[in-house]
Design a protein around this motif. Sequence first.
Motif: not given
Length: 256
Positions: A124-151
């Motif tokens: 039982v594991r997550m199925v994904s692939a390098a090169g995949r694009r997802l909305p940043a606000h829906c993902t942990a990596v995206g929220k992490m990167l958005l949180a590091c932006l300036t206002a």
Amino acid sequence: MGRLVPAVTRALDILELFLEGDGTLTAPDIVRRLHLPRTTVHELVATLTARSYLVPVPGRPGHYRLGVRPYQLGSRYAEQLDLAAEGQQVARSVAQTCDETVHVAILEDTDVIYVAKVDSTQAVRMVSAAGRRLPAHCTAVGKMLLACLTADELAARVPEGAELHGMTPHSITDPSALRAELERVAERGTAVEESESNPDVSCVAAPVRDRSGRVVAALSVSVPLVRWSAERRAELEELARSGAARLSERLGHRGL
């Protein structure tokens, strides 16, 4: 591996001392810290200075700091770095530790793009692939990167009143709620996603920095809900932090 050359080893030991403290040392400092003969230290410092690895500190007689040559070598090393290749190696190491799926992703506008990925070996594991694009606000990596932006940077990407499309019923779709979540992420230093991009998966992520300290990517560990718990989350947050720190170091970041 061939025999190590003692003189070269000592010279490198001297150079590495300058990575600590305020970056300035005297010959007696080096003698005391490396327990080397005074004559040997003076000869090595003179040689390193002649080759521009060290330079005298203006106005401080007897004090030295790193010269231009280490900077030139470091710059050439940085030019050869490949985030995807370095990320793949670190992701593999993290995945071997936890046997979960590990990603490295970058931010592009309001999406994240996965540049490296190592799968879990579990049934039982997550199925994904390098090169995949997802909305940043829906993902942990995206929220992490958005949180590091300036206002201003965040406002340009996610203005007030923006329409945020969800991927699951748990996705954040309100810009104000997203900003509140990003404040928590910035304070915590890690991001968590619970069934926000995939109803059956949760995820933790930590920031990856380059040699200038700028956040250039995020490393995440994804876990099926059947293996998710508060205890597992804490374990994986720490693992994501350490993995992101290792990748940051490989990119030239020296830490705090």
